[in-house]
Design an enzyme around this catalytic site. Structure first.
Site, PDB file in Angstrom:
ATOM      1  N   ASP A   1       4.059   5.013  -0.415  1.00 26.01           N
ATOM      2  CA  ASP A   1       5.407   3.426  -0.156  1.00 26.01           C
ATOM      3  C   ASP A   1       5.445   3.496   0.955  1.00 26.01           C
ATOM      4  O   ASP A   1       7.218   3.725   0.443  1.00 26.01           O
ATOM      5  CB  ASP A   1       5.468   3.213  -1.570  1.00 26.01           C
TER       6      ASP A   1
ATOM      7  N   THR B   1       3.981  -2.567   4.140  1.00 29.64           N
ATOM      8  CA  THR B   1       5.118  -2.009   4.475  1.00 29.64           C
ATOM      9  C   THR B   1       4.840  -1.392   5.909  1.00 29.64           C
ATOM     10  O   THR B   1       5.839  -1.507   6.855  1.00 29.64           O
ATOM     11  CB  THR B   1       5.699  -1.779   3.638  1.00 29.64           C
ATOM     12  N   THR B   2       4.765   0.121   6.025  1.00 25.75           N
ATOM     13  CA  THR B   2       4.639   0.723   6.210  1.00 25.75           C
ATOM     14  C   THR B   2       3.553  -0.046   7.671  1.00 25.75           C
ATOM     15  O   THR B   2       4.065   0.078   9.130  1.00 25.75           O
ATOM     16  CB  THR B   2       3.137   1.300   6.087  1.00 25.75           C
TER      17      THR B   2
ATOM     18  N   ASP C   1       2.082  -3.535  -5.876  1.00 22.69           N
ATOM     19  CA  ASP C   1       0.647  -3.829  -4.149  1.00 22.69           C
ATOM     20  C   ASP C   1      -0.280  -4.450  -5.111  1.00 22.69           C
ATOM     21  O   ASP C   1       0.017  -5.653  -4.229  1.00 22.69           O
ATOM     22  CB  ASP C   1       0.768  -2.563  -3.947  1.00 22.69           C
TER      23      ASP C   1
HETATM   24  N1  LIG Z   1     -11.733   1.723   3.807  1.00 23.60           N
HETATM   25  C1  LIG Z   1     -10.880   1.534   4.758  1.00 23.60           C
HETATM   26  N2  LIG Z   1     -10.586   1.960   5.935  1.00 23.60           N
HETATM   27  C2  LIG Z   1     -10.025   1.809   7.248  1.00 23.60           C
HETATM   28  N3  LIG Z   1      -9.104   1.411   6.745  1.00 23.60           N
HETATM   29  C3  LIG Z   1      -8.636   0.660   5.936  1.00 23.60           C
HETATM   30  C4  LIG Z   1      -9.689   1.010   4.744  1.00 23.60           C
HETATM   31  N4  LIG Z   1      -9.001   0.658   3.059  1.00 23.60           N
HETATM   32  C5  LIG Z   1      -7.217  -0.068   3.423  1.00 23.60           C
HETATM   33  N5  LIG Z   1      -7.693   0.085   5.130  1.00 23.60           N
HETATM   34  C6  LIG Z   1      -6.407   0.267   5.589  1.00 23.60           C
HETATM   35  O1  LIG Z   1      -5.398  -0.036   5.288  1.00 23.60           O
HETATM   36  C7  LIG Z   1      -3.422   0.225   5.796  1.00 23.60           C
HETATM   37  C8  LIG Z   1      -2.748  -0.103   4.880  1.00 23.60           C
HETATM   38  O2  LIG Z   1      -2.283   1.335   4.651  1.00 23.60           O
HETATM   39  P1  LIG Z   1      -1.032   1.908   3.694  1.00 23.60           P
HETATM   40  O3  LIG Z   1      -1.033   2.901   3.986  1.00 23.60           O
HETATM   41  O4  LIG Z   1      -1.062   0.371   2.510  1.00 23.60           O
HETATM   42  O5  LIG Z   1      -0.245   0.475   4.681  1.00 23.60           O
HETATM   43  P2  LIG Z   1       1.047  -0.717   3.495  1.00 23.60           P
HETATM   44  O6  LIG Z   1       2.135  -0.266   3.594  1.00 23.60           O
HETATM   45  O7  LIG Z   1       1.173  -1.206   4.942  1.00 23.60           O
HETATM   46  O8  LIG Z   1       0.342  -1.008   3.290  1.00 23.60           O
HETATM   47  C9  LIG Z   1      -4.519  -1.814   6.161  1.00 23.60           C
HETATM   48  O9  LIG Z   1      -4.279  -2.030   7.322  1.00 23.60           O
HETATM   49  C10 LIG Z   1      -5.933  -1.747   5.378  1.00 23.60           C
HETATM   50  O10 LIG Z   1      -6.865  -2.956   5.814  1.00 23.60           O
HETATM   51 MG   LIG Z   2      -0.707  -0.907   1.096  1.00 27.15          MG
END
Ligand SMILES: Nc1ncnc2c1ncn2[C@@H]1O[C@H](COP(=O)(O)OP(=O)(O)O)[C@@H](O)[C@H]1O
Ligand SMILES: [Mg+2]
Length: 553
Positions: free
Chosen positions: A63, A96-97, A392
């Protein structure tokens, strides 16, 4: 820098100052280092971080907000990125990331422009224009949904949890999140409001994550207050009291002169009568369950137990409020007010033992306006991370329900926005065009990083993604890490709320612009110059080697 022969002291002794390009460079470098640390966690194949605090506590998480909080950075510019993560987390609960990665990338691109002698104010102005346009592009891209569309909401929850370690059970948690949010959703003056504060999340180590459940009611983290009380009450009639079931003690010490055993007995009888009256009143109202925010006298507990009434005492006020919302009961300031109308209902109230703890479950309320989710999992770390990820999920479902607007994920909206921004940049022209183009490139860092973290070749992916987005019908193409290919993310059910993407743009731009406007860093902390990026200020500060404990920034 020309120095006057007679030094004029303006700053305190030991204060330091960096100016102009040096200040900018230092700040950008610091921000970049923080971004580098966190970018490997982005996306479904992102890695987790293990953070060990000064006290030796271990947190394992993916997170962004948590990592940033626990990083305990010292550099002021790095701290601003922590703020980005915080504001993103507070506003929308996810992304957030992404926000930190975008902010870092905006600064990296800005540095290149600074090298080309583009003035910071031009960059800031260009970024501002670009972000406003980006918000508009995202808005136009977004797709409308129905607020009760459980299937789509479930997909939104799943996308947010797909990037977390609980992704194995994401289907189950997505159902819980969707059902919970829809249960507390309300229509208020033509708007939809889903207040997720009405969803209580309780976590207990043990069992498996699949055993996590949604309670249409409240779980109270207290045990039943008397051993002789029933452990289970069906068709509960629930009274909520914000009053002591005790004899009021006087504020000051009163002395009572008792001269005979008879008087003593009368005095005690008097107390007993008062408590008996209070409990009789409760019984007469028809209540068979009582929750009390304050204490309950042992004798009163004894009377209640005799009347077969289940009672728990010393509840938190937030639990009391949730109980009121869930059961429909009114919180009463005195036992005098208790009546049948003030009571709430639940199909079942029971004490449940989990591990060493006893909890009171208030289950199956008719139309609860507050609900509870119990999170289970194999270990402390697992339930902690599950709780963060579930938070989240609740946030994204809330966002989608309230705005009724979604976009695809996997870097698709960022890639499409970048493309449209480039067209826009040409129209703006001049030096700002450079900044807007830089902004577009920074946005592409999102699909790029997702690809990179999945072990894909970022250059191949970028080339392919750009060529796809050249065609308007391919606007939802992003990086599908499951297959390692470019794919239509909508068709692949990778869906996110519009609000998260828009907030990413807002928080990242704000932070980057703020840092770019700084051309003078004055530090009264001592030391010759600003410390190394992300590290401690050098020398002169022996007092605080470990920095502040996490969570205190
Ligand atoms: N199956 C998938 N393939 C590619 N990207 C994905 C998939 N599932 C989720 N994502 C992408 O991962 C990103 C979020 O990653 P995450 O590590 O949760 O970071 P954040 O803290 O920004 O939410 C988003 O851009 C989301 O669309
Ligand atoms: Mg996320």
């Amino acid at each position: 820098m020309s120095e006057a022969t007679v030094p004029v002291l303006i700053l305190k002794e030991g204060a330091s100052r960096t100016r102009g390009r040096d200040a900018q460079r230092n700040n950008i470098l610091a921000a970049k280092v923080v971004t580098e640390t966190i970018r490997t966690t982005l996306g479904p194949q992102g890695m987790d971080k293990m953070l060990v605090s000064g006290m030796g506590d271990v947190v394992i998480t993916n997170d962004g907000a948590t990592i940033m909080k626990e990083l305990d950075v010292q550099h002021p510019a790095a701290k601003m990125l922590v703020e980005v993560a915080k504001s993103q987390d507070n506003e929308v609960g996810d992304g957030t990331t992404t926000a930190v990665v975008l902010a870092g990338e905006l600064l990296t691109k800005a540095e290149k422009l600074l090298d080309q002698e583009v003035h910071p104010t031009v960059i800031v102005e260009g970024y501002k224009k670009a972000s406003e346009k980006a918000l508009e592009i995202l808005q136009n891209l977004s797709v409308d949904i129905q607020p009760e569309d459980e299937k789509t909401l479930g997909l939104v929850a799943m996308t947010s949890m797909a990037t977390k370690s609980l992704s194995e059970s994401k289907g189950h948690f997505a159902t819980l999140a969707t059902k919970a949010v829809l249960q507390v959703m309300e229509h208020r003056d033509g708007k939809i409001v889903a207040d997720i504060d009405r969803i209580k999340v309780v976590k207990k180590k043990g069992e498996s994550m699949e055993q996590s459940e949604l309670i249409r009611g409240v779980i109270v983290d207290k045990e039943i207050s008397h051993p002789q009380m029933p452990k289970q009450v069906k068709n509960a009639k629930i009274g909520l009291l914000n009053a002591k079931l005790e004899i009021e003690k006087t504020e000051f010490d009163a002395k009572i002169n008792i001269n005979s055993p008879d008087q003593m007995k009368r005095f005690l009888d008097e107390e007993e009568t008062m408590l008996r009256e209070m409990t009789d009143k409760i019984e007469k109202s028809g209540a068979n369950v009582v929750f009390c925010e304050k204490g309950i006298d042992d004798l009163a507990l004894h009377f209640l137990a005799k009347k077969n009434i289940l009672a728990a005492k010393n509840l938190s006020s937030s639990d009391m409020e949730k109980l009121a919302k869930a059961t429909g009961a009114t919180i009463l300031a005195s036992t005098k007010d208790i009546s049948a109308e003030a009571l709430g209902d639940a199909k079942l109230v029971e004490e449940v033992k989990i591990g060493d703890d006893k909890l009171v479950y208030v289950r199956d309320c008719r139309d609860p306006r507050a609900v509870t989710v119990m999170i289970r999992g194999g270990s402390e770390h697992v339930v902690d991370e599950a709780e963060r990820s579930f938070h989240d999920a609740l946030c994204v479902v809330r966002n989608a329900v309230e705005d009724r607007k979604i976009v695809a994920g996997g870097g698709a909206p960022e890639a499409e926005t970048a493309k449209q921004l480039r067209d826009y940049a040409v129209k703006v022209g001049g030096r700002e065009q450079l900044a807007i183009e830089a902004y577009a490139e920074a946005l592409e860092a999102v699909p790029l990083t997702i690809a990179e973290n999945a072990g894909l070749d970022p250059i191949d992916i970028m080339v392919e993604l750009r060529s796809k987005h050249a065609e308007p019908q391919n606007k939802w193409f992003g990086v599908q890490v499951k297959t390692g290919k470019i794919a239509d993310m909508f068709a692949d059910n990778v869906i996110e709320p519009l609000r998260v993407k828009q907030q990413v743009v807002k928080s990242a731009t704000e932070a980057a612009s703020m840092l770019l406007r700084i051309d003078d860093v004055v530090s009264s902390k001592g030391g010759k110059e600003m410390g190394p990026p992300g590290g401690m200020p050098p020398g002169g500060m022996g007092g605080m080697p470990g920095g502040m404990p996490p969570g205190m920034m």
